[in-house]
Write an enzyme that holds these catalytic residues in place. Structure first.
Site, PDB file in Angstrom:
ATOM      1  N   ASN A   1       8.463  21.133 -17.281  1.00 48.18           N
ATOM      2  CA  ASN A   1       9.000  20.783 -15.968  1.00 48.18           C
ATOM      3  C   ASN A   1      10.093  19.715 -15.991  1.00 48.18           C
ATOM      4  O   ASN A   1      10.593  19.340 -14.941  1.00 48.18           O
ATOM      5  CB  ASN A   1       7.864  20.328 -15.048  1.00 48.18           C
ATOM      6  CG  ASN A   1       6.901  21.444 -14.758  1.00 48.18           C
ATOM      7  OD1 ASN A   1       7.269  22.609 -14.779  1.00 48.18           O
ATOM      8  ND2 ASN A   1       5.654  21.105 -14.508  1.00 48.18           N
ATOM      9  N   CYS A   2      10.462  19.232 -17.143  1.00 51.05           N
ATOM     10  CA  CYS A   2      11.483  18.187 -17.264  1.00 51.05           C
ATOM     11  C   CYS A   2      12.876  18.802 -17.065  1.00 51.05           C
ATOM     12  O   CYS A   2      13.228  19.795 -17.706  1.00 51.05           O
ATOM     13  CB  CYS A   2      11.379  17.533 -18.636  1.00 51.05           C
ATOM     14  SG  CYS A   2      12.713  16.376 -18.997  1.00 51.05           S
ATOM     15  N   ASP A   3      13.682  18.205 -16.189  1.00 50.89           N
ATOM     16  CA  ASP A   3      15.031  18.719 -15.918  1.00 50.89           C
ATOM     17  C   ASP A   3      15.902  18.721 -17.160  1.00 50.89           C
ATOM     18  O   ASP A   3      16.671  19.663 -17.385  1.00 50.89           O
ATOM     19  CB  ASP A   3      15.711  17.894 -14.819  1.00 50.89           C
ATOM     20  CG  ASP A   3      15.128  18.171 -13.447  1.00 50.89           C
ATOM     21  OD1 ASP A   3      14.512  19.245 -13.253  1.00 50.89           O
ATOM     22  OD2 ASP A   3      15.273  17.311 -12.557  1.00 50.89           O
TER      23      ASP A   3
END
Length: 119
Positions: free
Chosen positions: A12-14
């Protein structure tokens, strides 16, 4: 076939998403390892630290680091930093890309391009 590349990070890390998109857009095969779900071993962290140093690998700017106790944050050493990253994988800067040419920490398109030979 992964061309010998493994991308470590959190789904989920951009920044991890940007790295994955860049690799996909350049048709580069890689294996993705979500270290929030699957963890990371002390041996793997020791190998990374040997290449880039624990100071580069430990994310002191993130929420996880800020939530650590003062005792955990003070007097950091390589051994202590590795132990903290094993227990709290979200302390590892993201993403980490293992390539046949070496280790890349963080995502910068120009560094990825020079490391894997793509523009």
């Amino acid at each position: 076939m992964s061309d010998g590349m493994i991308l470590y990070g959190i789904k989920n890390c951009d920044t991890v998403r940007k790295a994955r998109n860049w690799l996909d857009e350049h048709d580069l095969a890689y294996i993705f390892h979500d270290y929030k779900l699957a963890g990371v071993t002390e041996q793997k962290l020791q190998a990374w630290v040997a290449q880039v140093g624990w100071e580069k690998l430990l994310n002191k700017a993130g929420t996880t680091f800020r939530k650590l106790s003062d005792a955990d944050k003070s007097d950091l050493t390589e051994e202590k930093a590795i132990a903290l990253m094993v227990v709290h994988p979200t302390l590892i800067k993201r993403p980490v890309l293992e390539t046949p040419k070496g280790l890349l920490v963080g995502f910068k398109p120009e560094l990825y391009a020079s490391s894997v030979g793509k523009k």
